[in-house]
Design an enzyme around this catalytic site. Structure first.
Site, short mmCIF file in Angstrom:
data_model
loop_
_atom_site.label_atom_id
_atom_site.label_comp_id
_atom_site.label_asym_id
_atom_site.label_seq_id
_atom_site.Cartn_x
_atom_site.Cartn_y
_atom_site.Cartn_z
N CYS A 32 -0.66 -4.27 8.36
CA CYS A 32 -0.61 -3.48 8.93
C CYS A 32 0.18 -3.36 10.06
CB CYS A 32 -2.46 -2.14 9.13
SG CYS A 32 -3.61 -2.38 8.07
N CYS A 50 0.92 -1.46 0.06
CA CYS A 50 -0.19 -0.13 -0.01
C CYS A 50 0.86 0.89 0.04
CB CYS A 50 -0.61 -0.23 1.20
SG CYS A 50 0.20 -0.36 3.10
FE1 FES Z 1 -1.07 -0.72 4.47
FE2 FES Z 1 -2.42 -0.31 6.26
S1 FES Z 1 -3.23 -0.84 4.51
S2 FES Z 1 -0.59 -0.55 6.12
#
Ligand code: FES
Length: 127
Positions: free
Chosen positions: A106, A37
């Site tokens: 995460c 992400c």
């Molecule tokens: Fe990547 Fe939370 S969506 S760290």
């Protein structure tokens, strides 16, 4: 996607946001990124001469779960030994925050940040 109450609490009132002077010899820094992400987490620990983590601060550029995970680990590591902090698993974080499967990475970021900071600690110790 709904965040759990604990995530929202940490997201709205993040604990220990900020940074220490990186030139302080008792400070180590773990900087990690999630390729999935692009989110980035910086965790700093201040470790005393006995290997006890006195204080922790973080800065996270990322999603709510990443912010909550890093906020949570700053609370968890305080007062712990280096060995105890290394034993913190992303699954503990994910469980505490009730993260859904898509947000597990995460919590992995937070575990990796602890490990990266303590890697620097070991390097410093061996000098
Ligand atoms: Fe990547 Fe939370 S969506 S760290």
């Amino acid at each position: 996607m709904a965040y759990s109450e604990k995530v929202i609490d940490h997201y709205e009132n993040p604990r220990n946001v900020g940074s220490f002077d990186k030139n302080d010899p008792s400070v180590v820094t773990g900087m990690v990124g999630a390729p999935a992400c692009g989110d980035v987490m910086k965790l700093q620990l201040r470790i005393d001469d006995n290997g006890i983590i006195e204080d922790a601060k973080f800065k996270t550029y990322g999603c709510g779960s990443a912010i909550a995970s890093s906020s949570l680990v700053t609370e968890w590591v305080k007062g712990k030994t280096v060995a105890e902090a290394l034993a913190i698993k992303n699954t503990d974080i994910a469980e505490e925050l009730a993260l859904p499967p898509v947000k597990i990475h995460c919590s992995i970021l937070a575990e990796d940040a602890i490990k990266a900071a303590l890697e620097e600690y070991k390097t410093k110790q061996s000098k």
